[in-house]
Write a protein that holds these residues in place. Structure first.
Motif, PDB file in Angstrom:
ATOM      1  N   UNK A 108       0.854  -1.186   0.000  1.00  0.00           N
ATOM      2  CA  UNK A 108       0.000   0.000   0.000  1.00  0.00           C
ATOM      3  C   UNK A 108       0.894   1.242   0.000  1.00  0.00           C
ATOM      4  N   UNK A 109       0.818   2.069  -1.053  1.00  0.00           N
ATOM      5  CA  UNK A 109       1.670   3.259  -1.119  1.00  0.00           C
ATOM      6  C   UNK A 109       1.546   4.172   0.103  1.00  0.00           C
ATOM      7  N   UNK A 110       0.439   4.094   0.814  1.00  0.00           N
ATOM      8  CA  UNK A 110       0.249   4.918   2.014  1.00  0.00           C
ATOM      9  C   UNK A 110       1.023   4.361   3.216  1.00  0.00           C
ATOM     10  N   UNK A 111       1.477   3.105   3.127  1.00  0.00           N
ATOM     11  CA  UNK A 111       2.148   2.464   4.262  1.00  0.00           C
ATOM     12  C   UNK A 111       3.626   2.141   4.031  1.00  0.00           C
ATOM     13  N   UNK A 112       4.087   2.241   2.799  1.00  0.00           N
ATOM     14  CA  UNK A 112       5.439   1.764   2.480  1.00  0.00           C
ATOM     15  C   UNK A 112       6.559   2.546   3.160  1.00  0.00           C
TER      16      UNK A 112
END
Length: 155
Positions: A30-34
């Motif tokens: 998830x790009x929001x979590x990387x």
């Protein structure tokens, strides 16, 4: 060396026995979590992918006959922007480096697999590692860090 090339392809984007391949894991992120650090003192997914890319690019250089050195990006490059756009570029760089290396080793002359990798520090000896061992090391490196990414994806 056909098997070694096959193993590199599996580690990157194939059917691995140990779980998901590196690309599959990266694409699940998830790009929001990387960029987060859910495990204290551990690297983020983005940091791991940047590290994998840096070393894949360094292996490319070595396989092309350049002398061994630290990766141009550094051993553990750090994300700058921590944005979805930066993650997109990070993934693109990861896929590009791996695909370039796979293309190179698919066409690698059989006679050069046993050649010792050059090293500026010890030009007369090289690194003590041949091209086949170098690729095998990168396969192991991908598997090790893929496991870390798989764990981080659970958070």
């Amino acid at each position: 060396m056909i098997n070694l090339v096959d193993e590199l392809e599996k580690a990157y984007n194939g059917d691995t026995w140990h779980g998901s391949n590196a690309l599959n894991l990266v694409l699940q992120a998830d790009p929001q979590k990387v960029f987060t650090h859910p495990i204290p003192n551990a690297h983020s997914i983005a940091e791991l992918v940047l590290h994998l890319s840096a070393w894949t690019e360094e292996v490319l250089d070595r396989i092309e006959g350049k002398a061994a050195k630290s990766p141009t990006r550094g051993d553990w490059p750090m994300p700058i922007e921590k944005s979805a756009q930066e993650w997109e570029v990070t993934v693109k760089d990861f896929t590009s480096a791996n695909e370039r290396l796979i293309t190179l080793v698919n066409n690698f002359p059989t006679s050069q697999w046993s050649n010792i990798v050059k090293d500026k520090r010890t030009p007369e000896l090289g690194t003590g590692v041949n091209n086949a061992q170098l690729i095998n090391g990168l396969i192991q490196h991908h598997a090790y860090h893929s496991g870390q990414i798989a764990l981080l994806l659970k958070f």
